[in-house]
Design a protein around this motif. Structure first.
Motif, PDB file in Angstrom:
ATOM      1  N   LYS A  14      41.613 -75.755  -9.949  1.00  0.00           N
ATOM      2  CA  LYS A  14      42.049 -77.227 -10.415  1.00  0.00           C
ATOM      3  C   LYS A  14      43.328 -77.119 -11.513  1.00  0.00           C
ATOM      4  CE  LYS A  14      37.316 -78.644 -10.105  1.00  0.00           C
ATOM      5  NZ  LYS A  14      36.074 -79.269 -10.913  1.00  0.00           N
ATOM      6  N   CYS A  15      43.488 -75.971 -12.263  1.00  0.00           N
ATOM      7  CA  CYS A  15      44.588 -75.935 -13.015  1.00  0.00           C
ATOM      8  C   CYS A  15      45.859 -76.197 -11.964  1.00  0.00           C
ATOM      9  CB  CYS A  15      44.724 -74.703 -13.789  1.00  0.00           C
ATOM     10  SG  CYS A  15      43.512 -74.570 -14.949  1.00  0.00           S
ATOM     11  N   PHE A  16      46.053 -75.453 -10.973  1.00  0.00           N
ATOM     12  CA  PHE A  16      47.147 -75.426 -10.034  1.00  0.00           C
ATOM     13  C   PHE A  16      46.623 -75.862  -8.629  1.00  0.00           C
ATOM     14  CE2 PHE A  16      47.805 -72.064 -13.351  1.00  0.00           C
ATOM     15  CZ  PHE A  16      48.997 -72.511 -13.781  1.00  0.00           C
ATOM     16  N   PRO A  17      46.388 -77.288  -8.656  1.00  0.00           N
ATOM     17  CA  PRO A  17      45.561 -77.801  -7.248  1.00  0.00           C
ATOM     18  C   PRO A  17      45.964 -77.091  -6.156  1.00  0.00           C
ATOM     19  CG  PRO A  17      46.414 -79.520  -8.651  1.00  0.00           C
ATOM     20  CD  PRO A  17      46.938 -78.318  -9.337  1.00  0.00           C
ATOM     21  N   ALA A  18      45.109 -76.367  -5.783  1.00  0.00           N
ATOM     22  CA  ALA A  18      45.090 -75.600  -4.420  1.00  0.00           C
ATOM     23  C   ALA A  18      43.581 -75.593  -3.517  1.00  0.00           C
ATOM     24  CB  ALA A  18      45.400 -74.045  -4.557  1.00  0.00           C
ATOM     25  N   ARG A  19      43.706 -75.898  -2.175  1.00  0.00           N
ATOM     26  CA  ARG A  19      42.729 -75.984  -1.397  1.00  0.00           C
ATOM     27  C   ARG A  19      42.614 -74.814  -0.496  1.00  0.00           C
ATOM     28  NH1 ARG A  19      40.585 -81.182  -1.249  1.00  0.00           N
ATOM     29  NH2 ARG A  19      41.860 -82.879  -2.357  1.00  0.00           N
ATOM     30  N   LYS A  20      41.099 -74.706  -0.010  1.00  0.00           N
ATOM     31  CA  LYS A  20      40.742 -73.608   0.420  1.00  0.00           C
ATOM     32  C   LYS A  20      41.815 -73.081   1.707  1.00  0.00           C
ATOM     33  CE  LYS A  20      36.594 -71.300   2.675  1.00  0.00           C
ATOM     34  NZ  LYS A  20      35.200 -71.625   2.611  1.00  0.00           N
ATOM     35  N   ALA A  21      41.751 -74.165   2.698  1.00  0.00           N
ATOM     36  CA  ALA A  21      42.571 -74.001   3.647  1.00  0.00           C
ATOM     37  C   ALA A  21      44.190 -73.270   3.617  1.00  0.00           C
ATOM     38  CB  ALA A  21      42.760 -74.986   4.603  1.00  0.00           C
ATOM     39  N   PHE A  22      44.778 -73.788   2.414  1.00  0.00           N
ATOM     40  CA  PHE A  22      46.208 -73.446   2.001  1.00  0.00           C
ATOM     41  C   PHE A  22      45.813 -72.209   1.556  1.00  0.00           C
ATOM     42  CE2 PHE A  22      48.519 -72.764  -1.985  1.00  0.00           C
ATOM     43  CZ  PHE A  22      49.842 -72.501  -1.527  1.00  0.00           C
ATOM     44  N   LEU A  23      45.084 -71.799   0.876  1.00  0.00           N
ATOM     45  CA  LEU A  23      44.910 -70.309   0.419  1.00  0.00           C
ATOM     46  C   LEU A  23      44.537 -69.356   1.327  1.00  0.00           C
ATOM     47  CD1 LEU A  23      42.819 -70.744  -3.086  1.00  0.00           C
ATOM     48  CD2 LEU A  23      45.393 -70.300  -2.744  1.00  0.00           C
ATOM     49  N   GLU A  24      43.897 -69.818   2.160  1.00  0.00           N
ATOM     50  CA  GLU A  24      43.548 -68.805   3.386  1.00  0.00           C
ATOM     51  C   GLU A  24      44.676 -68.432   4.266  1.00  0.00           C
ATOM     52  OE1 GLU A  24      40.440 -68.391   7.295  1.00  0.00           O
ATOM     53  OE2 GLU A  24      40.094 -69.911   5.865  1.00  0.00           O
ATOM     54  N   ARG A  25      45.358 -69.756   4.352  1.00  0.00           N
ATOM     55  CA  ARG A  25      46.743 -69.638   5.379  1.00  0.00           C
ATOM     56  C   ARG A  25      47.769 -68.667   4.487  1.00  0.00           C
ATOM     57  NH1 ARG A  25      47.573 -74.603   5.493  1.00  0.00           N
ATOM     58  NH2 ARG A  25      49.208 -74.606   3.879  1.00  0.00           N
ATOM     59  N   ILE A  26      47.832 -68.685   3.142  1.00  0.00           N
ATOM     60  CA  ILE A  26      49.071 -67.850   2.605  1.00  0.00           C
ATOM     61  C   ILE A  26      48.375 -66.480   2.480  1.00  0.00           C
ATOM     62  CG2 ILE A  26      49.677 -67.532   0.412  1.00  0.00           C
ATOM     63  CD1 ILE A  26      51.021 -69.661   1.718  1.00  0.00           C
ATOM     64  N   ILE A  27      46.920 -66.232   2.358  1.00  0.00           N
ATOM     65  CA  ILE A  27      46.371 -64.873   2.613  1.00  0.00           C
ATOM     66  C   ILE A  27      46.536 -63.958   3.891  1.00  0.00           C
ATOM     67  CG2 ILE A  27      44.402 -63.512   2.512  1.00  0.00           C
ATOM     68  CD1 ILE A  27      43.473 -65.545   0.395  1.00  0.00           C
ATOM     69  N   ARG A  28      46.563 -64.824   4.949  1.00  0.00           N
ATOM     70  CA  ARG A  28      46.766 -64.246   6.228  1.00  0.00           C
ATOM     71  C   ARG A  28      48.062 -64.057   6.595  1.00  0.00           C
ATOM     72  NH1 ARG A  28      43.124 -64.393  10.150  1.00  0.00           N
ATOM     73  NH2 ARG A  28      40.659 -65.273   9.673  1.00  0.00           N
ATOM     74  N   ALA A  29      49.226 -65.146   6.229  1.00  0.00           N
ATOM     75  CA  ALA A  29      50.303 -64.989   6.533  1.00  0.00           C
ATOM     76  C   ALA A  29      51.036 -63.869   5.819  1.00  0.00           C
ATOM     77  CB  ALA A  29      51.052 -66.348   6.347  1.00  0.00           C
ATOM     78  N   ASN A  30      50.472 -63.495   4.621  1.00  0.00           N
ATOM     79  CA  ASN A  30      51.434 -62.543   3.770  1.00  0.00           C
ATOM     80  C   ASN A  30      50.569 -61.169   3.845  1.00  0.00           C
ATOM     81  OD1 ASN A  30      53.874 -63.883   2.878  1.00  0.00           O
ATOM     82  ND2 ASN A  30      52.133 -65.266   2.511  1.00  0.00           N
ATOM     83  N   LYS A  31      49.190 -61.204   4.295  1.00  0.00           N
ATOM     84  CA  LYS A  31      48.281 -60.075   4.266  1.00  0.00           C
ATOM     85  C   LYS A  31      48.025 -59.656   2.833  1.00  0.00           C
ATOM     86  CE  LYS A  31      49.380 -58.116   8.981  1.00  0.00           C
ATOM     87  NZ  LYS A  31      49.765 -57.023   9.842  1.00  0.00           N
ATOM     88  N   LEU A  32      47.541 -60.529   2.169  1.00  0.00           N
ATOM     89  CA  LEU A  32      47.359 -60.346   0.663  1.00  0.00           C
ATOM     90  C   LEU A  32      46.069 -59.425   0.571  1.00  0.00           C
ATOM     91  CD1 LEU A  32      48.555 -63.668  -1.051  1.00  0.00           C
ATOM     92  CD2 LEU A  32      49.885 -61.750  -0.422  1.00  0.00           C
ATOM     93  N   THR A  33      45.842 -58.491  -0.204  1.00  0.00           N
ATOM     94  CA  THR A  33      44.713 -57.842  -0.628  1.00  0.00           C
ATOM     95  C   THR A  33      44.450 -57.691  -2.059  1.00  0.00           C
ATOM     96  OG1 THR A  33      45.853 -55.742  -0.554  1.00  0.00           O
ATOM     97  CG2 THR A  33      44.935 -56.576   1.706  1.00  0.00           C
ATOM     98  N   VAL A  34      44.819 -58.201  -2.691  1.00  0.00           N
ATOM     99  CA  VAL A  34      44.678 -58.182  -4.349  1.00  0.00           C
ATOM    100  C   VAL A  34      44.834 -59.610  -5.003  1.00  0.00           C
ATOM    101  CG1 VAL A  34      45.265 -57.051  -6.164  1.00  0.00           C
ATOM    102  CG2 VAL A  34      45.767 -56.057  -4.281  1.00  0.00           C
ATOM    103  N   PRO A  35      43.712 -59.901  -5.791  1.00  0.00           N
ATOM    104  CA  PRO A  35      43.860 -61.336  -6.320  1.00  0.00           C
ATOM    105  C   PRO A  35      44.971 -61.698  -7.041  1.00  0.00           C
ATOM    106  CG  PRO A  35      41.784 -60.005  -6.783  1.00  0.00           C
ATOM    107  CD  PRO A  35      42.536 -59.181  -6.142  1.00  0.00           C
ATOM    108  N   SER A  36      45.861 -60.581  -7.665  1.00  0.00           N
ATOM    109  CA  SER A  36      46.788 -60.866  -8.450  1.00  0.00           C
ATOM    110  C   SER A  36      47.936 -61.206  -7.634  1.00  0.00           C
ATOM    111  CB  SER A  36      47.391 -59.481  -9.332  1.00  0.00           C
ATOM    112  OG  SER A  36      47.608 -58.521  -8.261  1.00  0.00           O
ATOM    113  N   GLN A  37      48.137 -60.908  -6.370  1.00  0.00           N
ATOM    114  CA  GLN A  37      48.905 -61.275  -5.205  1.00  0.00           C
ATOM    115  C   GLN A  37      48.662 -62.823  -4.947  1.00  0.00           C
ATOM    116  OE1 GLN A  37      48.131 -58.553  -2.048  1.00  0.00           O
ATOM    117  NE2 GLN A  37      49.775 -56.820  -2.727  1.00  0.00           N
ATOM    118  N   VAL A  38      47.568 -63.061  -4.804  1.00  0.00           N
ATOM    119  CA  VAL A  38      47.183 -64.509  -4.537  1.00  0.00           C
ATOM    120  C   VAL A  38      47.854 -65.233  -5.586  1.00  0.00           C
ATOM    121  CG1 VAL A  38      45.320 -66.399  -4.021  1.00  0.00           C
ATOM    122  CG2 VAL A  38      45.297 -63.949  -3.390  1.00  0.00           C
TER     123      VAL A  38
END
Length: 341
Positions: A135-159
């Motif tokens: 809610k602080c930086f409005p981000a929805r689940k589908a957007f986050l999933e897309r970014i995680i997949r596209a960039n192969k993120l594996t650490v919370p700090s990367q997200v």
């Protein structure tokens, strides 16, 4: 400290394609001014060839955000709509010669604005209606999933670096960890991520954990007889360990002793006291990629410089308030913290 590439510097100091695009065929935007970064992209498309003949941007954000938006317009001009839709945030980063981890969101912002503009041109809604995670930086689940997949993120700090989520109050920390673990697990099943690289969400403390290893609500170890410890001393059954910082909205207040002692200090002694207190706080800020340096102390005002991830962050005011409260708490003195460039 990261040294920006020549291209980043060039596109920041001499941004291309800035301003309003008259009779644009489509517009798209991402981010919000309220949360520190916002970008609007406008494109003009040749109706016969489907080629983007012009693009303009308007940006509210840091220098890297401006450079990324400028680079994006240069990348897409001359491409067909289909080719432009395949442009990723990684393409923007590569074009600029690389970005630091904590500025990756600048490229993501550009890519999101472009995709929204393309969806607009195609007559698609493109609105993300999935669950809001942060809610602080409005981000929805589908957007986050897309970014995680596209960039192969594996650490919370990367997200956080790519999207800013969990960079505020951190109430979304656990949901983000759970989502990251879920998406990584799916990527492993799909064969696009090695199992050894996948993120594993922290395990919850089981309710049957032996009493000698249990913790009370403030993180203090609980003895088998229910007695907690504070500063190495037993303080009675069910009594919580004193918190390291004020909680429940209670702000630290100067103490009479601290105020009296502060009044007797000469300028150099005041600097030494404040400097020592700040040095004790810096490891916590560095753990989040930021830092705070003391510049000067005048009367009861400490002038500090935020650097790293703290510099230019929309949560800087919260960071400064926290530093001020911790300084007052540690010294008991009536200190005020003011940022300088």
């Amino acid at each position: 400290m990261w040294q920006c590439s020549d291209k980043v510097q060039d596109h920041f100091l001499n941004p291309r394609n800035v301003g309003v695009l008259e009779q644009a065929d489509a517009e798209g935007q991402a981010g919000t001014i309220a949360f520190g970064d916002a970008l609007k992209i406008a494109i003009k498309v040749d109706p016969d060839s489907g080629v983007i003949t012009d693009a303009r941007f308007k940006s509210f954000g840091c220098g890297v955000s401006i450079a990324a938006a400028s680079a994006l317009t240069e990348i897409v001009i001359g491409k067909t709509i289909d080719d432009a839709s395949a442009v990723s945030d990684a393409d923007i980063v590569d074009y600029l010669g690389g970005l630091p981890d904590d500025k990756m969101y600048c490229a993501v912002l550009g890519q999101e604005a472009l995709q929204t503009a393309i969806a607009h041109y195609r007559g698609q809604n493109g609105a993300d209606t999935s669950e809001t995670i942060c809610k602080c930086f409005p981000a929805r689940k589908a957007f986050l999933e897309r970014i995680i997949r596209a960039n192969k993120l594996t650490v919370p700090s990367q997200v956080t670096n790519y999207t800013k989520v969990s960079g505020g109050c951190q109430s979304c920390k656990k949901p983000i960890e759970a989502l990251l673990a879920e998406v990584n697990a799916a990527m492993v099943e799909e064969g696009v991520l090695a199992a050894a690289d996948a993120y594993q969400a922290p395990m919850k403390t089981p309710h049957f954990m032996p009493a000698k290893f249990q913790m009370n609500g403030n993180g203090a170890p609980v003895k088998p007889n229910g007695v907690t410890e504070a500063n190495g001393k037993s303080i009675g059954p069910g009594i919580a360990r004193p918190n390291a910082a004020p909680t429940g909205g209670q702000e630290a207040q100067p103490t009479p002793q601290g105020m009296a002692a502060f009044a007797k200090l000469n300028p150099q002694e005041r600097i030494e006291v404040v400097s020592k207190a700040i040095d004790e706080l810096r490891p916590h800020l560095k753990a989040d990629g930021g830092d705070c340096e003391l510049v000067e102390v005048k009367e009861n005002t400490a002038y500090v410089r935020l650097t790293g991830a703290c510099m230019g962050c929309q949560m800087a005011s919260v960071t400064l308030s926290g530093v001020q409260q911790r300084l007052i708490e540690k010294t008991g003195m009536p200190l005020r913290v003011v940022p300088v460039q």
